[in-house]
Structure formats: C-alpha cells, structure tokens
Design an enzyme around this catalytic site. Structure first.
Site, short mmCIF file in Angstrom:
data_model
loop_
_atom_site.label_atom_id
_atom_site.label_comp_id
_atom_site.label_asym_id
_atom_site.label_seq_id
_atom_site.Cartn_x
_atom_site.Cartn_y
_atom_site.Cartn_z
N LYS A 53 0.84 -1.20 0.00
CA LYS A 53 0.00 0.00 0.00
C LYS A 53 0.87 1.25 0.00
O LYS A 53 0.60 2.21 -0.73
CB LYS A 53 -0.93 -0.01 1.22
N GLN A 97 -5.19 -1.88 9.53
CA GLN A 97 -5.02 -3.21 8.93
C GLN A 97 -5.65 -4.28 9.82
O GLN A 97 -5.44 -4.31 11.04
CB GLN A 97 -3.51 -3.49 8.73
N ASP A 120 -11.67 2.38 3.92
CA ASP A 120 -11.94 0.94 3.91
C ASP A 120 -13.44 0.65 3.84
O ASP A 120 -13.84 -0.50 3.63
CB ASP A 120 -11.39 0.33 5.20
N1 GUN Z 1 -6.78 -7.19 5.67
C1 GUN Z 1 -6.91 -7.85 4.50
N2 GUN Z 1 -7.55 -7.09 3.59
C2 GUN Z 1 -7.84 -5.93 4.20
C3 GUN Z 1 -8.50 -4.74 3.77
O1 GUN Z 1 -8.96 -4.60 2.64
N3 GUN Z 1 -8.60 -3.76 4.71
C4 GUN Z 1 -8.11 -3.90 5.97
N4 GUN Z 1 -8.26 -2.88 6.82
N5 GUN Z 1 -7.49 -4.98 6.39
C5 GUN Z 1 -7.35 -5.98 5.51
#
Ligand code: GUN
Length: 283
Positions: A53, A97, A120
């Site tokens: 990211k 996350q 998100d």
């Molecule tokens: N863990 C795996 N995929 C994601 C996601 O799209 N967002 C978040 N916050 N955690 C994740």
C-alpha cells in the site's frame, strides 16, 4: 476461448489516471492526498500488504504515513492513534489493517475512524450507505471486483450472481453492490447445502471462501463470469486462488487469475478511495 482478465493490467491503467489527477493537484501548488495506515503487530502477511500500500501511494504521487504499533499495544494507545489521524487536517484516508491482534476490540476501532476518512468503508455509516444504495465509501476489494466485471463486459442486469463467502470485507459488501446493479444475488457460506447446485445456476460467480482450488468445473455454469478472490499459499510457497483455474477455464466466458487478478485491484481502489476522500474534504 475464455477471456483471462488481468487485474494487473487494469490496475496499471487506473493508477495512471489517478497519478495524472494527483500530478495536476501538485502542479496547482496544492497539498496532495495522504493515506494513514495503522498496523498493530508483526504478522508477515499484513506487513507485506501494508508495504504494498505504501509503495502504491508513492508511485501514484500520494503521501502516506505508516503507524506501526506493537502486537501488545493497548486499546487506549491504538484509539489515541486513530484520534490523532481523525484530527490531522493533512490526513485524508485512514486504514487500520485487519485482523487486529487478539485482545483488541475491532468493532470499537472501526467505529472510531472518522466516516469521512474511512477509505476501507467499514464504519457503520458507510456500511449503511452501501446498504441504502447511497454514495459513501465502499470496501476496496468489492469495488475492484465490480471494475473487473465491467472490464469483462459483463452485463449484470437481471443476471444470477452467486457469492461464496459472507465476510464484512468482501462477501457481504460485494453482494450488495451486485444487487444495487440489478443482479439477482445469492450469498453462500460454509453452512450452505448443495453448494455445487447453487453455483451451477450462477451467470456470475464470486469465489471468496478461502479454500485453495476448491471451485472446479462441477461448480460452473457454461459461459459464466468468474471472479476469484482467494489468496491461498500452497505448500511449495506459491499463491493460488479458490478456483481450480485450469479445470474451469474451458467452461467460462471470462475469469480472473491468481495472482494478478483481484489482488492489485484492491490497492488501486484504496488509492481511488483516498483521492475521493481528499476531493470531498477540500471542497
Ligand atoms: N486485511 C486484508 N484485507 C484488508 C483490507 O482490505 N482492509 C483492511 N483494513 N485490512 C485488511
């Protein structure tokens, strides 16, 4: 011949367009969008995701800030970090996350993130907006799936869509997006009886069950559009999807590969959501 739809290629095109918009913002002398990523603990898969990211933000010309907290961080310190990001005028998007280490209250954390910065799409306000078909932040993987279906020239109107999996990050929101696009949607899960028969009705099949290569040609309606959301590591360290790609390929109209399908689209949609958060905030 089936179309193999590359999320890597589609991402490249979409990220070039995002980069162009950010370059214009910068050239006009303005602050560029900024994403804050908060991670607790050192799960290698999560650390690898957040590095991806961060790299993608840099490549798009965006700012990013990484908050790396220890696995034994208290709820109070984690929430204080979120509060600082909520209050920081230079941060547009916030992502915590998941999964969080044991002992931390995920629900309370997701409720704390400012809905305007919730890139998100997991805050109840944004979940509610999706449910109502209103404009809000939509989770990144489901948005990526809808872009892939568009690239497949898949007409959703009145079609039968089957989603395998009901997680809050993928299955539940993508089912809602498909329904909002006028598909007739069935959501399957681990308790579904005769999964094969249900899947064989699907003009559009979204596999997000987390079982390596379980979906073979016996689950496929001839000419279906198949999106494979699975990311499973095989014993020899390779990535594989939830779909048995070679087995289903002769039977589908279009399919996404793993790797190089949904995965890159998730990060692309995160960049797009962050840009959207920025545009709404500066207005
Ligand atoms: N863990 C795996 N995929 C994601 C996601 O799209 N967002 C978040 N916050 N955690 C994740």
């Amino acid at each position: 011949m089936a179309d193999i739809i590359s999320g890597t290629q589609l991402s490249k095109e979409l990220r070039t367009a995002i980069r162009g918009k950010i370059d214009s913002i910068r050239k006009a002398g303005n602050r560029v969008p900024c994403l804050a990523v908060i991670i607790a603990g050192e799960d290698p898969a999560s650390l690898s995701y957040i590095r991806g990211k961060e790299k993608a933000c840099t490549a798009a010309g965006m700012d990013s800030r990484m908050f790396t907290l220890p696995a034994d961080v208290s709820q109070e310190v984690l929430e204080e970090t979120i509060r600082r990001c909520n209050d920081d005028p230079d941060i547009d998007g916030i992502l915590v996350q998941l999964p969080l280490p044991k002992g931390l209250d995920e629900q309370s954390v997701l409720h704390m993130i400012s809905a305007e910065k919730d890139v998100d799409g997991l805050h109840p306000i944004n979940v509610g907006k999706l449910y109502l078909g209103e404009d809000g932040f939509v989770p990144c993987t489901p948005r990526g799936i809808m872009e892939l279906l568009k690239r497949m020239n898949c007409d959703l109107e009145g079609k039968r869509a089957v989603v395998i999996g009901r997680s809050k990050l993928v299955g539940t929101p993508v089912a809602r997006l498909l329904q909002n696009a006028n598909a007739t949607v069935t959501v399957c899960h681990s308790r579904t009886k005769d999964l094969k028969a249900v899947c064989r009705e699907a003009d559009i099949l979204i596999a997000a069950l987390g079982k390596a290569r379980m979906i073979n040609s016996e689950y496929i309606k001839e000419g279906a559009f198949v999106i494979d959301v699975g990311v499973n590591r095989t014993e020899d360290g390779h990535l594989t999807g939830d779909v048995d790609f070679e087995d289903v390929l002769p039977h589908v109209q279009a399919i996404t590969p793993v790797p190089g399908g949904v995965g890159p689209m998730t990060i692309t949609m995160l960049l797009d959501n962050t840009l959207k958060a920025y545009e709404k905030r500066v207005k």
